[in-house]
Enzyme design. Structure first.
Site, PDB file in Angstrom:
ATOM      1  N   PHE A   1       3.640  -2.887   7.167  1.00  9.84           N
ATOM      2  CA  PHE A   1       3.751  -3.097   6.163  1.00  9.84           C
ATOM      3  C   PHE A   1       4.434  -4.184   5.979  1.00  9.84           C
ATOM      4  CE2 PHE A   1       3.130  -2.015   2.157  1.00  9.84           C
ATOM      5  CZ  PHE A   1       1.320  -1.440   1.950  1.00  9.84           C
TER       6      PHE A   1
ATOM      7  N   ASP B   1       9.753   3.614   9.445  1.00 13.41           N
ATOM      8  CA  ASP B   1       8.998   3.717   8.318  1.00 13.41           C
ATOM      9  C   ASP B   1       8.713   4.656   8.484  1.00 13.41           C
ATOM     10  OD1 ASP B   1       7.869   3.769   5.963  1.00 13.41           O
ATOM     11  OD2 ASP B   1       7.355   1.719   5.342  1.00 13.41           O
TER      12      ASP B   1
ATOM     13  N   TYR C   1       3.835  10.182  -2.131  1.00 12.49           N
ATOM     14  CA  TYR C   1       2.485  10.169  -2.137  1.00 12.49           C
ATOM     15  C   TYR C   1       0.831   9.407  -2.010  1.00 12.49           C
ATOM     16  CZ  TYR C   1       3.864   4.787  -2.432  1.00 12.49           C
ATOM     17  OH  TYR C   1       3.717   4.105  -1.625  1.00 12.49           O
ATOM     18  N   LYS C   2       1.954   9.971  -0.375  1.00 16.73           N
ATOM     19  CA  LYS C   2       0.951   9.742   0.156  1.00 16.73           C
ATOM     20  C   LYS C   2       0.238  11.631   0.778  1.00 16.73           C
ATOM     21  CE  LYS C   2       1.901   5.414   2.512  1.00 16.73           C
ATOM     22  NZ  LYS C   2       0.577   4.966   1.611  1.00 16.73           N
TER      23      LYS C   2
ATOM     24  N   ARG D   1     -11.046   2.692   6.515  1.00 23.68           N
ATOM     25  CA  ARG D   1      -9.432   3.629   7.143  1.00 23.68           C
ATOM     26  C   ARG D   1     -10.140   5.679   6.674  1.00 23.68           C
ATOM     27  NH1 ARG D   1      -3.397   3.035   5.131  1.00 23.68           N
ATOM     28  NH2 ARG D   1      -4.459   3.161   3.566  1.00 23.68           N
TER      29      ARG D   1
HETATM   30  C1  LIG Z   1       4.298   1.691   5.756  1.00 23.50           C
HETATM   31  C2  LIG Z   1       4.519   1.820   3.962  1.00 23.50           C
HETATM   32  N1  LIG Z   1       5.785   1.005   3.410  1.00 23.50           N
HETATM   33  C3  LIG Z   1       6.121   0.469   2.417  1.00 23.50           C
HETATM   34  C4  LIG Z   1       5.202   1.335   1.617  1.00 23.50           C
HETATM   35  C5  LIG Z   1       5.634   0.698   0.065  1.00 23.50           C
HETATM   36  O1  LIG Z   1       5.524   1.430  -0.975  1.00 23.50           O
HETATM   37  P1  LIG Z   1       6.459   0.743  -2.452  1.00 23.50           P
HETATM   38  O2  LIG Z   1       5.015   0.464  -2.993  1.00 23.50           O
HETATM   39  O3  LIG Z   1       5.983   3.014  -3.178  1.00 23.50           O
HETATM   40  O4  LIG Z   1       7.148   0.792  -2.337  1.00 23.50           O
HETATM   41  C6  LIG Z   1       3.831   1.438   2.216  1.00 23.50           C
HETATM   42  C7  LIG Z   1       2.679   1.660   1.139  1.00 23.50           C
HETATM   43  O5  LIG Z   1       1.695   2.444   0.888  1.00 23.50           O
HETATM   44  C8  LIG Z   1       3.790   1.360   3.202  1.00 23.50           C
HETATM   45  O6  LIG Z   1       2.231   2.630   3.686  1.00 23.50           O
END
Ligand SMILES: Cc1ncc(COP(=O)(O)O)c(C=O)c1O
Length: 398
Positions: A114, A185, A210-211, A357
């Site tokens: 990400f 992660d 939140y997911k 998705r």
């Molecule tokens: C794999 C991954 N890492 C990091 C993040 C970033 O998260 P945040 O906005 O809570 O910092 C996301 C957000 O969707 C994500 O999917």
């Protein structure tokens, strides 16, 4: 199966006329959340005022909820704490891991990670200077790129675009053999697939709530440190609530016990109230059942879409063992197709450049949702319903 998915589905507010296939991005509202948040606002904040930090146990919630999430990801009790956003937790975990390998300078990640994780690593590298380096390779090339100069391997287990899943246990073993630490992660893993942090020998892990965990927009992140490492960790974000004795107000920083040291500042009490409502549901659920049901749903979806919509190309691994709980398809007009789907009551999302998705969340996704969504997708493709200017105008959030 011991989990009653019809019963869990009834515990969520799912708007009429909507098939929701985006719980991998934002989980829906647990029906009990509104009452839980109301109680927290009116009875605790309203009536107890500041005494609620003690009387309502506010100060202990980041750890208590951490343990409830810990059960879903195979973490030992007392090793998970909540707070901040996931990007911040990525930074914290990475900085701590690098600090434990002071003779090494290389962070390895992959190009499917990400972007925020890579941005945070890049920012940390710039702050540290001293020859630190972020190296990225293709996801399939990670294992071969684990070299003896590696300080930290930083990966997202399940790819946010394609759903491709890394082999956590294998990569940890390989990284450890090379003397490196690993930061995982779990944003697309926690509540989606079975994770065994303790059994895999994991060092650090982070994720969001939140997911799949349904804490609502802006819900706090979590962080895990293996018990064998926690006492050695020197937090880079050394906030007062991670101090050994926050209310001593000492001028020197001394890290709190174990995972407590990864707390930074005041926790988000209202969001944690919403998360508690969701965890009351999760407490009734067996992750092995969730995984089995998720595979059933994703397999059925792939087979039905491939039969009904030949113009869409599967972007996710075909082998269920190699993917998380989402399915992605590619199409050059993916954005417009997704907008048309949403307009027809099927909510998924789009990820650039061409990915449609769909998330499968057994707590509230049924086989009828799969069938219904594919029927609507087929109509949109067969009749070209996506081919309208309104569906091509890009919104801020895709
Ligand atoms: C794999 C991954 N890492 C990091 C993040 C970033 O998260 P945040 O906005 O809570 O910092 C996301 C957000 O969707 C994500 O999917």
């Amino acid at each position: 199966m011991t989990t009653d998915f019809a019963a869990t589905r009834a515990l969520f507010h799912l708007p009429a006329g909507v098939i929701y296939l985006d719980g991998n991005s934002l989980g829906p509202l647990p029906r009990a959340a509104a009452e839980r948040v109301r109680g927290c606002v009116e009875d605790e904040w309203g009536d107890m005022l500041i005494t609620a930090w003690n009387r309502a146990g506010w100060m202990d919630k980041p750890r208590a909820l951490g343990d409830r999430i810990g059960r879903l990801i195979g973490a030992e009790p007392g090793t998970v704490v909540l707070g901040d956003t996931l990007s911040i937790k990525v930074y914290q975990a990475l900085a701590s891991a690098l600090d434990l390998r002071p003779d090494r300078r290389v962070i390895l990640s992959d190009t499917g990670n990400f972007p925020s994780d890579l941005y945070m690593a890049d920012g940390l590298v710039r702050t540290l200077g001293q020859g630190y380096e972020l190296r990225t390779v293709a996801p399939e090339a990670v294992e071969a790129a684990i070299t003896p100069d590696l300080a930290v391997l930083m990966l997202t287990e399940v790819d946010y675009r394609t759903g491709r899943r890394h082999d956590m246990k294998r990569l940890i073993a390989k990284a450890h053999a090379a003397g490196a630490l690993v930061v995982w992660d779990l944003a697309h893993s926690a509540g989606a697939v079975e994770v065994d942090l303790a059994g895999s020998g994991a060092d650090f892990a982070v994720g969001c709530t939140y997911k799949y965990l349904n804490s609502g927009p802006g819900g706090p992140a979590f962080i895990y440190i293996a018990p064998r490492l926690a006492a050695q960790v020197r937090p880079a974000l050394s906030g007062w609530l991670g101090h050994e004795a926050p209310f001593a107000f000492d001028l020197d920083y001394r890290p709190g016990a174990g995972i407590e040291r990864m707390r930074v500042g005041t926790p988000p009490i209202l969001q944690m109230a919403a998360l508690e409502a969701s965890m009351d549901i999760w407490d009734r659920v067996d992750m092995a059942d969730v995984r089995a049901r998720s595979i059933e749903l994703t397999e059925a979806f792939i087979a039905a879409v491939e039969a009904a919509c030949p113009a869409l190309t599967l972007a996710s691994p075909r082998d269920p063992a190699a993917r998380g709980s989402q399915v992605s398809f590619r199409h050059p007009e993916g954005y417009a197709i997704m907008q048309a789907l949403i307009a027809h009551g099927v909510i998924g999302d789009f990820r650039a450049p061409d990915i449609l998705r769909f998330g499968f969340t057994p707590l509230y996704t049924s086989t009828a949702d799969v069938t219904g969504a594919v029927a609507i997708l087929k109509r949109i493709m067969d009749e070209g319903l996506w081919d309208q200017p309104a569906f091509k105008a890009r919104a801020k959030v895709t």
